[in-house]
Motif scaffolding. Structure first.
Motif, PDB file in Angstrom:
ATOM      1  N   GLY A   1      31.208   6.999 115.657  1.00 41.76           N
ATOM      2  CA  GLY A   1      29.906   7.187 114.865  1.00 41.76           C
ATOM      3  C   GLY A   1      28.858   7.925 115.834  1.00 41.76           C
ATOM      4  O   GLY A   1      27.576   7.297 115.959  1.00 41.76           O
TER       5      GLY A   1
ATOM      6  N   VAL B   1      26.945  11.927 112.323  1.00 38.31           N
ATOM      7  CA  VAL B   1      26.720  10.767 111.017  1.00 38.31           C
ATOM      8  C   VAL B   1      26.294  11.733 109.750  1.00 38.31           C
ATOM      9  O   VAL B   1      25.742  12.590 109.812  1.00 38.31           O
ATOM     10  N   GLY B   2      27.203  11.607 108.842  1.00 31.65           N
ATOM     11  CA  GLY B   2      26.853  12.269 107.639  1.00 31.65           C
ATOM     12  C   GLY B   2      26.598  11.304 106.481  1.00 31.65           C
ATOM     13  O   GLY B   2      26.696   9.981 106.499  1.00 31.65           O
ATOM     14  N   ARG B   3      26.479  11.688 105.083  1.00 33.24           N
ATOM     15  CA  ARG B   3      26.611  11.014 104.225  1.00 33.24           C
ATOM     16  C   ARG B   3      27.652  10.738 103.634  1.00 33.24           C
ATOM     17  O   ARG B   3      28.896  11.226 103.982  1.00 33.24           O
TER      18      ARG B   3
ATOM     19  N   ARG C   1      37.748  10.972 108.584  1.00 29.33           N
ATOM     20  CA  ARG C   1      37.375   9.877 109.356  1.00 29.33           C
ATOM     21  C   ARG C   1      37.348   8.420 108.534  1.00 29.33           C
ATOM     22  O   ARG C   1      37.894   7.394 109.370  1.00 29.33           O
TER      23      ARG C   1
ATOM     24  N   LEU D   1      39.631   5.187 109.852  1.00 30.47           N
ATOM     25  CA  LEU D   1      38.913   3.810 109.748  1.00 30.47           C
ATOM     26  C   LEU D   1      39.602   2.982 109.047  1.00 30.47           C
ATOM     27  O   LEU D   1      39.843   1.674 109.507  1.00 30.47           O
TER      28      LEU D   1
ATOM     29  N   TYR E   1      37.369  -4.944 104.043  1.00 31.88           N
ATOM     30  CA  TYR E   1      36.504  -3.906 103.951  1.00 31.88           C
ATOM     31  C   TYR E   1      37.375  -2.677 103.557  1.00 31.88           C
ATOM     32  O   TYR E   1      36.901  -1.878 102.627  1.00 31.88           O
TER      33      TYR E   1
ATOM     34  N   LEU F   1      37.177   1.553 101.356  1.00 31.23           N
ATOM     35  CA  LEU F   1      37.239   2.991 101.869  1.00 31.23           C
ATOM     36  C   LEU F   1      38.273   3.891 101.071  1.00 31.23           C
ATOM     37  O   LEU F   1      38.435   4.928 101.268  1.00 31.23           O
TER      38      LEU F   1
ATOM     39  N   GLU G   1      25.689   3.251 101.865  1.00 33.03           N
ATOM     40  CA  GLU G   1      24.979   4.515 101.667  1.00 33.03           C
ATOM     41  C   GLU G   1      23.708   4.568 102.600  1.00 33.03           C
ATOM     42  O   GLU G   1      23.677   5.659 103.052  1.00 33.03           O
TER      43      GLU G   1
ATOM     44  N   MET H   1      23.895   4.781 106.017  1.00 33.08           N
ATOM     45  CA  MET H   1      24.510   5.658 106.703  1.00 33.08           C
ATOM     46  C   MET H   1      23.502   7.095 106.604  1.00 33.08           C
ATOM     47  O   MET H   1      23.519   7.715 107.544  1.00 33.08           O
ATOM     48  N   VAL H   2      22.787   6.954 105.454  1.00 31.35           N
ATOM     49  CA  VAL H   2      21.515   8.177 105.477  1.00 31.35           C
ATOM     50  C   VAL H   2      20.743   7.846 106.604  1.00 31.35           C
ATOM     51  O   VAL H   2      20.279   8.693 107.159  1.00 31.35           O
TER      52      VAL H   2
ATOM     53  N   GLY I   1      21.163   6.915 109.363  1.00 34.64           N
ATOM     54  CA  GLY I   1      21.663   7.446 110.653  1.00 34.64           C
ATOM     55  C   GLY I   1      22.798   6.381 111.339  1.00 34.64           C
ATOM     56  O   GLY I   1      23.073   6.501 112.561  1.00 34.64           O
ATOM     57  N   HIS I   2      23.348   5.432 110.577  1.00 33.92           N
ATOM     58  CA  HIS I   2      24.247   4.742 111.131  1.00 33.92           C
ATOM     59  C   HIS I   2      25.928   5.262 110.769  1.00 33.92           C
ATOM     60  O   HIS I   2      25.807   6.217 109.653  1.00 33.92           O
ATOM     61  N   SER I   3      26.576   5.070 111.436  1.00 32.00           N
ATOM     62  CA  SER I   3      28.012   5.570 111.079  1.00 32.00           C
ATOM     63  C   SER I   3      28.519   4.476 110.124  1.00 32.00           C
ATOM     64  O   SER I   3      28.197   3.695 109.924  1.00 32.00           O
ATOM     65  N   ARG I   4      29.724   5.020 109.611  1.00 34.61           N
ATOM     66  CA  ARG I   4      30.430   4.268 108.458  1.00 34.61           C
ATOM     67  C   ARG I   4      30.658   2.658 109.296  1.00 34.61           C
ATOM     68  O   ARG I   4      30.206   1.527 108.772  1.00 34.61           O
ATOM     69  N   LEU I   5      31.030   2.766 110.588  1.00 35.87           N
ATOM     70  CA  LEU I   5      31.423   1.158 111.267  1.00 35.87           C
ATOM     71  C   LEU I   5      29.901   0.795 111.210  1.00 35.87           C
ATOM     72  O   LEU I   5      29.861  -0.396 111.254  1.00 35.87           O
TER      73      LEU I   5
ATOM     74  N   PHE J   1      28.989  -0.806 108.122  1.00 34.02           N
ATOM     75  CA  PHE J   1      29.734  -1.815 107.911  1.00 34.02           C
ATOM     76  C   PHE J   1      29.112  -3.230 108.422  1.00 34.02           C
ATOM     77  O   PHE J   1      28.825  -4.246 108.013  1.00 34.02           O
TER      78      PHE J   1
END
Ligand SMILES: Nc1ncnc2c1ncn2[C@@H]1O[C@H](COP(=O)(O)OP(=O)(O)OP(=O)(O)O)[C@@H](O)[C@H]1O
Ligand SMILES: [Mg+2]
Lengths: 327, 300, 354
Positions: free
Chosen positions: A7, A12-14, A31, A35, B116, B121, B193, B196-197, B199-203, B206
């Motif tokens: 990440g 980083v995306g939506r 991705r 994951l 998760y 996912l 979401e 994530m918007v 600025g965090h990654s999916r991880l 989570f």
């Protein structure tokens, strides 16, 4: 694969659904799937290594002549199964397993529902009541079974003592006979009943907790709507509450069935399968043959016989749950 | 009004109805309390009685004429003391505790991400996989322990408490994944979401947004997994024989049952001492545990 | 059909001893604070009020789902306080519709009839009558989750009306619907009630719904009835400043003057040129003009009536005189449109000469 998940802020995306051009969508989806695998892999590896491998190994044992004394692995085909099928104790255990599971299941589900209602009721001292009710489930089974062993002792059983005091036992013409003791674990039918009772005692709290979850989840206004529609207590109970907890009751039944089928501690501690195999179940029988008797191949064959039964029961219950699902 | 609707009750009728309902209300309260007390008593009876037994003298206990519910001779703490001085009860308790803690940690470490992945996912195989994991739970220990004991030997862990740390997660992971899926589905998707918007990654989303919100589920899993671990019997019996490495579920019976001789009072004391703390902890988290089952665990 | 009446009703939450410690710590809530209210025969009475004012509680008390702390509920002249819902023969449509999720539409509709032990052929006939009335006969075999919001509402209504109850109690039944569906559903509800003529109590916090549906409106606030009357009366002659400002969008302008509040509706504040000659002149320092579907909303400060107060004027499309932000302009209010309230209590008072 790993780098994709770390990440970097720049990438980083939506979530994929909000992406509008094709190229990044592809990458993001990748991705997510990477994951997903990374998240799942450890569990999968763990379970494959420590469940699937021994499971296959168990099948191997069942088809071989491995014993405790002679661990060499010789293929004997279905001999272990044939020997088991020839043994009357096997059939007796199978019958007992069905009786044990069926009777326990019905009692656990019905009493669990009743207990759930009690635990949900508005009473003072609810905390204490919940605490006491949970004890049977939270106590390690080997210890609670020993506590019951003493309760059902052939000489010192306090239950017998109470019955004697009430004049129901130990005097000529008494309801439970003139003997001074019931021999709870010594008489075949009584022993089976005792084992079932202890098992039900232990698992009903868990079933109650699971069903409480079902009761909590029923929206209050459904019950109120039924009241305004003129339905009395029993109609509401059987037409609204019971159908709506049924999926979770089935889950409780499934949990109960698994514990009943696979747990032999109660039988082992209370009766050791006796008297005269009256309380022998497949699980305990497999244990006696495989460990106590040292005939690992035979034990594995008997234990393996359990699995299709359990699988069929579980699949049936899970399908029923899916069909019953209403929302 | 049409003949369909019965008339409303008149004054006398209403008064009678009101009395009936009031009486019924009182009856239902009385019934509820009676049922609650009866249920509590039936569940706790062996423990209540254990508490009496634990302090009995031998001569009191082994006389069938004596009232088993009260003391016919003065109470003695000897047998309870015996538990602490002459057996490894504390070692067993300690072993159970640290095995439980480690197993719970492994369970969460592996189970939470897996749950998760299955809950969120959006993999096409997730549903199928969830069922498969649940089915693992159906494989009875009695089928596996023979072959597992060989694997334990292969790892060089025979007669070590560590073998239990290795094996117990196979019991706890499937149930935990199953419970956690329910909790994770209860966490609104927007929150993650939003993260994530932001600025965090999916991880990162989570870890920072989903895990804290699913915390009640984590607690439920901790309690459930620990109870399962403390209760387990077959594996503990098959893999570990030195006294110093045993856990409560096997250690107490083997130390206090010598052949045909049962140290009843000490056994009863041990039962109560183990049962009460676990039940208190479970009770503290009961409501969360219940919530775990509701939040869509069955709804798949 | 029947008359529903509540007499001196109060309901306090959290004061009963068996509620446990948690409620008491937060203090008790007086959800209904002495309400006297009666419907008329076959009337459509709307309970209107802001969120948390006790509308739902009042409705549930009438239905018998809550026991009042004091006071009585009467249906058709019979005191039903303390009787359970099923002795009252009322029908209720919940905000969530509370359809039984495991029963088909048909099963939902016949449920009250089964509870009253009606024979199967009769049940069937009545269920089809109700379904026909609401045009949901083709949905009979479906489960609630397979229905749209509007269809669910109609099923809930059908379930309420099969029994021919004494009263309908509707708790915000339209609030789950989208704006468009809401307008048609409102229309249907009104038509339908006119057809069967059952006394209906309808709860809403949406004044448009209230004005459109009600034969009479009861405006509630903090567990009290502020005013009861036909929509026109509640709108034109509000009993106090609460009603005056709660109803109407934008709300009534209130200008303080010598211990009196002078009130006038935005649509009555018109440019002097478009007003009657003897109208009360109001000088308006205009800040801002908004165009809303033909109307113009003019925001500004009223000068010369009393204290300087911010007011709103709503000019219909027929008024074409130019209004520009930043100017001071002459406006006027026709004198018979003025309302007066005591500044201290907010209650309406007699006309004061200006
Ligand atoms: N079961 C309860 N326990 C305690 N307080 C309650 C309970 N039900 C309602 N209240 C309180 O009573 C007051 C009135 O609630 P009610 O539900 O009647 O409001 P309402 O007018 O229907 O509001 P809304 O338009 O938001 O539905 C509120 O302050 C609410 O917090
Ligand atoms: Mg409300």
């Amino acid at each position: 694969m790993t780098t994709a998940t770390t990440g970097q802020p720049a990438t980083v995306g939506r979530p994929p659904t909000t992406m509008d051009n094709a190229a990044p969508r592809q990458r993001l989806a990748d991705r997510d799937s990477a994951l997903a695998w990374i998240f799942l892999m450890p569990s999968v590896v763990y379970i494959v290594a420590l469940v699937a491998v021994p499971f296959v190994l168990a099948i191997g044992f069942a088809l071989s002549d491995v014993t405790a004394g002679d661990p060499s692995f010789d293929w004997v085909g279905t001999r272990n199964f044939r020997r088991a099928f020839d043994d009357p104790v096997f059939w007796r255990s199978l019958g007992n397993t069905f009786v044990f599971t069926a009777v326990s299941m019905v009692l656990i589900v019905v009493l669990g529902k009743v207990l759930a209602n009690i635990l949900m009721a508005k009473v003072r001292g609810k905390w204490v009541i919940r605490f006491l009710v949970l004890l049977p489930w939270t106590t390690p089974v080997s210890l609670s079974a020993i506590a019951w062993l003493w309760m059902l002792d052939s000489i010192f059983s306090p239950i017998d003592w109470l019955l004697r005091e009430m004049g129901l036992l130990g005097s000529p013409g008494a309801l439970f006979g003139p003997n001074s003791n019931m021999y709870w674990l010594g008489e075949p039918d009584l022993a089976m009943a005792s084992v079932i009772a202890v098992h039900v005692w232990r698992l009903t709290p868990l079933a109650a907790v699971i069903m409480m979850a079902g009761l909590v989840a029923i929206p209050r206004d459904l019950d109120e709507a039924a009241r305004v529609d003129g339905a009395g207590y029993w109609r509401r109970m059987f037409e609204i509450t019971v159908p709506l907890v049924l999926p979770l009751a089935a889950v409780a039944a499934l949990f109960g069935a698994i514990f009943t089928f696979t747990d032999m501690a109660v039988v082992d501690v209370l009766t050791n399968g006796g008297p005269n195999n009256a309380t022998q179940t497949l699980t305990s029988w497999a244990f006696f043959r495989g460990i106590d008797g040292g005939d690992i191949g035979q034990g594995a064959a008997v234990a393996l016989f359990l699995f299709p039964l359990l699988l069929a029961a579980a699949v049936a219950i899970l399908r029923a749950v899916r069909r019953m699902e209403v929302r | 009004m049409s003949a369909l609707t019965p008339p409303l009750p008149g004054v006398a009728e209403a008064a009678r109805l009101r009395r009936t309902y009031a009486a019924r209300h009182v009856a239902s309260r009385v019934g509820t309390y009676t049922a609650a007390i009866l249920a509590a008593f039936l569940c706790a009876a062996p423990f209540l009685w254990s508490m009496v037994t634990a302090f009995k003298q031998n001569r009191d206990l082994y006389n069938p004429a004596n009232n088993p519910l009260t003391f016919s001779r003065p109470a003695t703490p000897d047998h309870v003391t015996y538990l602490f001085t002459d057996t490894s009860f504390l070692t067993f308790a300690w072993n159970t505790l640290w095995v439980g803690v480690l197993v719970v940690a492994i369970t969460l470490l592996l189970g939470l991400p897996a749950a998760y992945a299955l809950a969120r996912l959006d993999r096409p195989w997730a549903g199928w996989f969830g069922v498969a994991i649940f089915l693992v739970y159906l494989v009875p220990p009695s089928l596996l322990f023979l072959s597992l004991s060989r694997i334990v030997v292969a790892f060089g862990l025979q007669d070590s408490t560590w073998s239990l740390v290795l094996i117990y997660p196979t019991i706890t992971i499937p149930v935990s994944i199953w419970l956690l899926i329910g909790f994770l589905k209860g966490v609104p998707r927007d929150i993650e979401e939003q993260a994530m918007v932001d600025g965090h990654s999916r991880l990162g989303a989570f870890w920072r947004a989903v895990v804290p919100l699913a915390f009640p589920g984590v607690v439920a899993v901790v309690v459930f997994a620990f109870t399962l671990t403390a209760s387990e019997f077959i594996y503990a019996l098959s893999f570990v024989s030195p006294t110093a490495d045993k856990v409560i579920s096997t250690g107490v019976p083997t130390e206090l049952v010598r052949g045909d001789v049962f140290f009843w009072q000490s056994l009863q004391a041990a039962t109560v001492l183990v049962a009460v703390p676990i039940a208190i902890v479970f009770n503290l988290f009961l409501d969360r545990f219940i919530a775990g089952f509701t939040q869509g665990a069955v709804k798949g | 059909m029947a008359v529903v009446e509540v007499k001196n009703l109060t309901k306090t939450y959290g004061s009963r001893p068996d509620r446990g410690g948690r409620g008491r710590a937060a203090g008790s809530v007086r959800a209904i604070d002495g309400i006297d209210l009666a419907t008329e025969e076959g009337e459509y009475l709307v309970l209107l009020g802001p969120s948390g004012c006790g509308k739902t509680t009042l409705l549930r008390t009438v239905a018998g789902l809550e026991t009042p702390t004091s006071g009585d509920v009467l249906i058709d002249g019979h005191v039903v306080t303390g009787l359970p819902p099923r002795a009252r023969q009322v029908a209720m449509v919940f905000q969530s519709y509370a359809l039984y999720p495991h029963k088909s539409v048909y099963g939902n509709i016949v449920f009250p009839l089964r509870a009253s032990r009606m024979s199967r052929p009769d049940r069937d006939r009545r269920a089809h009558w109700a379904a026909g009335l609401l045009e949901i006969e083709h949905l009979m075999a479906r489960k609630p989750r397979q229905l749209s919001g509007g269809e669910r509402q109609r099923v809930a209504l059908a379930r309420a009306l099969v029994r021919e109850p004494h009263v309908f109690l509707l708790d915000e039944p339209l609030s789950n619907l989208d704006a468009k569906l809401r307008a048609t559903a409102r229309d249907e509800l009104k038509r339908f009630q006119a057809e069967i003529g059952t006394t209906t109590i309808y709860v809403t916090h949406d004044q448009v719904e209230a004005m459109g549906l009600g034969d009479r409106i009861a405006v509630l606030s903090h567990g009290r009835v502020r005013q009861v009357g036909p929509p026109v009366e509640v709108y034109d002659h509000p009993a106090d400043t609460f009603v005056a400002t709660f109803i109407g969008s934008p709300p009534m302008n209130l200008v303080p003057r010598d211990g009196v509040l002078v009130g006038f509706r935005p649509e009555h504040l018109l440019p002097a040129a478009a007003s009657e000659p003897d109208a009360l002149p109001v000088r308006l320092a205009v800040d801002r003009v908004e165009y809303l579907s033909g109307d113009r909303h003019v925001y500004g400060t009223a000068l010369g009536v009393g204290e300087q107060t911010r007011v709103v004027a709503r000019l219909p499309a027929t008024v074409t005189s130019p209004v520009t932000a930043g100017d001071e302009q002459e406006f006027a209010v026709s004198r018979d449109r003025l309302r007066f309230f005591a500044a201290s209590s907010g209650a309406r008072m007699d006309r004061v000469p200006l």
